[in-house]
Design an enzyme around this catalytic site. Structure first.
Site, PDB file in Angstrom:
ATOM      1  N   TYR A   1      43.167 -21.924   8.653  1.00  0.00           N
ATOM      2  CA  TYR A   1      43.062 -22.465  10.013  1.00  0.00           C
ATOM      3  C   TYR A   1      42.064 -23.620  10.061  1.00  0.00           C
ATOM      4  O   TYR A   1      42.360 -24.699  10.591  1.00  0.00           O
ATOM      5  CB  TYR A   1      42.638 -21.343  10.961  1.00  0.00           C
TER       6      TYR A   1
ATOM      7  N   LYS B   1      42.761 -27.566  10.876  1.00  0.00           N
ATOM      8  CA  LYS B   1      42.136 -28.189  12.043  1.00  0.00           C
ATOM      9  C   LYS B   1      41.218 -29.342  11.651  1.00  0.00           C
ATOM     10  O   LYS B   1      41.080 -30.304  12.405  1.00  0.00           O
ATOM     11  CB  LYS B   1      41.376 -27.138  12.849  1.00  0.00           C
TER      12      LYS B   1
END
Length: 270
Positions: free
Chosen positions: A166, A170
């Site tokens: 993640y 990001k």
């Protein structure tokens, strides 16, 4: 701050330039995406949303004036292409894209993360933004310019223990945003990222639960750990994020591009 308080604060706010503006919101049938779509609809924008849930799309579309609502997985090139073909036919063009779709991904040590789970997280959180941008940009250029907002995260700025797919994705959102801002600026297209922090709601509750389990502590201890690292000592609401996105799309943000706006109460660490 609760959503109700934020709504009361924003109820009389009219952002310039949003009425009639044609906007795509990915994953717009629930969570932050639906909050963004609601704010834009209330400001008079014309909407097209996609999501993976047909039931959620039906409910959201009815709430948003029967806007275009279509099932699409943003990591699937063919589905993304079909969605933007429908947007072109329905709206006659496009003025703004909100690249909101994302998933939490696995919560685990790196040696316990499967390649499949890694790829799925990166495909949705980062590659999906590319796939949507490549379809949206020619339409926005044809409209004479516009705006794109890419959904990042506080994890776009901080390493995130047990959440490496993640955070990596990001971090990539910021690189994509700054690159596209430079590339598309001469064509009058502004590109910014919004970086939400700890957002109230079921998704964050799941993240806290999974990370607590991974570290062998209670949910309450993990929640306290998160809040301790926020300068304002509170989570943000979906409405807080939605208003920031609407501002960036509106004419009030006409000179903002290449920026990464943290909507997080100042997260000091994750």
């Amino acid at each position: 701050m609760t959503d109700d308080v934020t709504k009361d604060r924003a109820s009389g706010l009219r952002l310039p330039g949003l009425r009639g503006r044609r906007v795509v919101v990915t994953a717009g049938a629930g969570g932050i995406g639906l909050a963004i779509a609601r704010v834009l609809y209330e400001q008079g924008a014309r909407l097209a949303i996609c999501d993976v849930s047909a039931e959620a799309l039906r409910t959201a579309s009815a709430e948003l004036g029967d806007c275009l609502a279509m099932q699409a997985d943003v990591s699937d090139d063919a589905q993304v292409s079909a969605f933007f073909d429908a947007v072109s036919a329905e709206l006659g063009g496009l003025d703004a894209l909100v690249n909101n779709a994302g998933i939490a991904g696995p919560t685990a040590k790196v040696e316990d993360i499967t390649p499949e789970d890694w790829r799925r997280c990166v495909d949705i959180c980062l590659t999906g933004q590319f796939l949507c941008a490549r379809q949206a940009v020619p339409m926005i250029k044809a409209a004479g310019g516009g705006a794109m907002v890419n959904m990042g995260s506080a994890a776009s700025k901080h390493g995130y223990v047990h959440r490496s797919p993640y955070s990596a994705a990001k971090f990539g959102v910021i690189g994509l945003t700054q690159s596209l801002a430079k590339e598309l600026g001469p064509g009058n297209i502004r590109v910014n990222a919004v970086l939400p922090g700890i957002v109230e709601g079921p998704r964050m509750e799941g993240v806290i639960r999974d990370r607590a389990a991974a570290q062998g502590i209670s949910y309450e201890e993990m929640e306290a750990n998160y809040l301790r690292n926020i300068s304002l000592r509170r989570m943000v609401s979906q409405q807080d994020v939605a208003m920031s996105v609407a501002f960036l799309i509106s004419d009030a943000g006409a000179t903002l591009s290449g920026q990464s706006l943290g909507v997080d109460g100042n997260i000091e660490a994750l």
